[in-house]
Design an enzyme around this catalytic site. Structure first.
Site, short mmCIF file in Angstrom:
data_model
loop_
_atom_site.label_atom_id
_atom_site.label_comp_id
_atom_site.label_asym_id
_atom_site.label_seq_id
_atom_site.Cartn_x
_atom_site.Cartn_y
_atom_site.Cartn_z
N HIS A 32 -2.13 1.25 -0.59
CA HIS A 32 -1.90 1.34 -1.96
C HIS A 32 -2.02 3.06 -2.00
CE1 HIS A 32 -5.89 3.61 -0.04
NE2 HIS A 32 -6.42 3.75 -1.21
N HIS A 44 -3.57 4.80 -4.53
CA HIS A 44 -4.45 6.30 -4.62
C HIS A 44 -3.71 7.86 -3.97
CE1 HIS A 44 -8.51 4.30 -4.73
NE2 HIS A 44 -7.47 4.53 -6.30
N ASP A 67 -4.89 10.20 -1.77
CA ASP A 67 -4.94 10.60 -0.44
C ASP A 67 -4.50 9.42 0.90
OD1 ASP A 67 -6.72 8.78 -1.36
OD2 ASP A 67 -8.13 8.41 0.83
N HIS A 68 -3.51 8.87 0.09
CA HIS A 68 -2.82 8.17 0.58
C HIS A 68 -1.07 7.86 0.35
CE1 HIS A 68 -6.34 5.29 2.30
NE2 HIS A 68 -6.46 6.13 1.00
N HIS A 81 -10.21 -3.16 -3.47
CA HIS A 81 -9.97 -1.51 -3.92
C HIS A 81 -9.71 -1.25 -4.65
CE1 HIS A 81 -10.96 2.49 -2.42
NE2 HIS A 81 -9.95 3.13 -2.19
N ASP A 106 -7.92 1.31 2.56
CA ASP A 106 -9.69 1.56 1.97
C ASP A 106 -10.03 0.24 2.31
OD1 ASP A 106 -8.72 4.24 2.52
OD2 ASP A 106 -9.37 4.58 0.42
N HIS A 130 -9.35 6.50 6.48
CA HIS A 130 -10.97 6.91 6.78
C HIS A 130 -12.43 7.00 7.65
CE1 HIS A 130 -10.31 8.29 2.54
NE2 HIS A 130 -9.64 6.92 2.55
FE FE Z 1 -8.58 6.53 0.68
ZN ZN Z 2 -8.09 4.78 -1.72
#
Ligand code: FE
Ligand code: ZN
Length: 256
Positions: free
Chosen positions: A55, A57, A59-60, A113, A130, A168
């Protein structure tokens, strides 16, 4: 071909960049940061062959662009313009074969999400980003309880021994909440002891498995009487559908 391992590379405070590798090559799932990946590839003398994104985001996907400067590789991801680097945009039910490894993954669209979140399933592995966490699920940033319910239900159809690699390290805090929502669950107490020990040793609590999630994750157990009861008590009204229960415990956890 030599055996494939799945290695967690840590990023930021609690992200995992899951790395498929053998003795010569590697593929990474959700490289939020390029640095730990490049370090690992250099230290182990591995060549990157693919990037997979679940996805959009940061942080990915934050490491995509930097990794592509060093390796010209395909980037598999969802139909979402917010991820610029994707070369292969994937729809539900499509299959990809990771270069060099030949491992086949089926793509599941699992919104909740985010609107366009996908998972990769193959070789008894599920990369769930996530959406599904060990003992939890992602926040509903772009989705409804109904969507998250449908997405999680779909993943729960997979065999119990499917290994679940999520984005995570949230397991211990998820268990703390789950014990409030599902207080008499013995499997949860057992898992808490096991996970706490792993964390003390600095080890990941992952992968989980579909079987473990079915036994411990309140978000996939929304028809369990104990969870219906505690969610209803929290909401101050009788919740009569699993979707309403999921919505209520997601709200509850947001403030937990
Ligand atoms: Fe994340
Ligand atoms: Zn995420």
């Amino acid at each position: 071909m030599n055996p494939i391992e799945v290695i967690p590379l840590r990023a930021f405070s609690d992200n995992y960049i899951w790395t498929l590798r053998d003795s010569t090559h590697a593929a990474v799932v959700d490289p939020g940061d390029a640095k730990p990946v490049l370090q690992y590839l250099r230290a182990e003398r591995l060549e990157l062959v693919a990037i997979l994104n679940t996805h959009h985001h940061p942080d990915h996907i934050g490491g995509n662009a930097e990794l592509l400067k060093h390796y010209r590789v395909p980037v598999y991801g969802p139909h979402d313009d917010r991820i610029h680097e994707v070369t292969h945009r994937l729809k539900d039910g499509e299959r990809i074969s990771v270069p060099h490894f030949g491992t086949e993954f089926e793509v599941f669209e699992i919104p909740g999400h985010t609107r366009t979140h996908i998972a990769f399933y193959g070789g008894k592995m599920l990369f769930s980003g996530d959406t599904l966490f060990a003992v939890g699920c992602g926040k509903l940033f772009e989705g409804t309880p109904q969507q998250m319910f449908d997405s999680l239900s779909r993943l729960m159809q997979l065999p119990d021994d499917t290994r679940v690699y999520c984005g995570h390290e949230y397991t211990l805090s998820n268990i703390r909440f789950a014990r409030a929502a599902d207080p008499d669950n013995a499997a949860l107490r057992e898992l808490e002891a096991k996970a706490a020990k792993l964390r003390e040793l600095g080890q990941p609590t992952l992968p989980s498995s579909i079987g473990q999630e079915r036994a411990t994750n309140p978000f996939v157990r929304c028809t369990e009487p104990a969870i219906v009861r505690s969610a209803s008590a929290k909401a101050g009204k009788k919740l009569d559908t699993p979707v309403a229960v999921l919505g209520a415990i997601r709200e509850w956890k947001n403030q937990f």
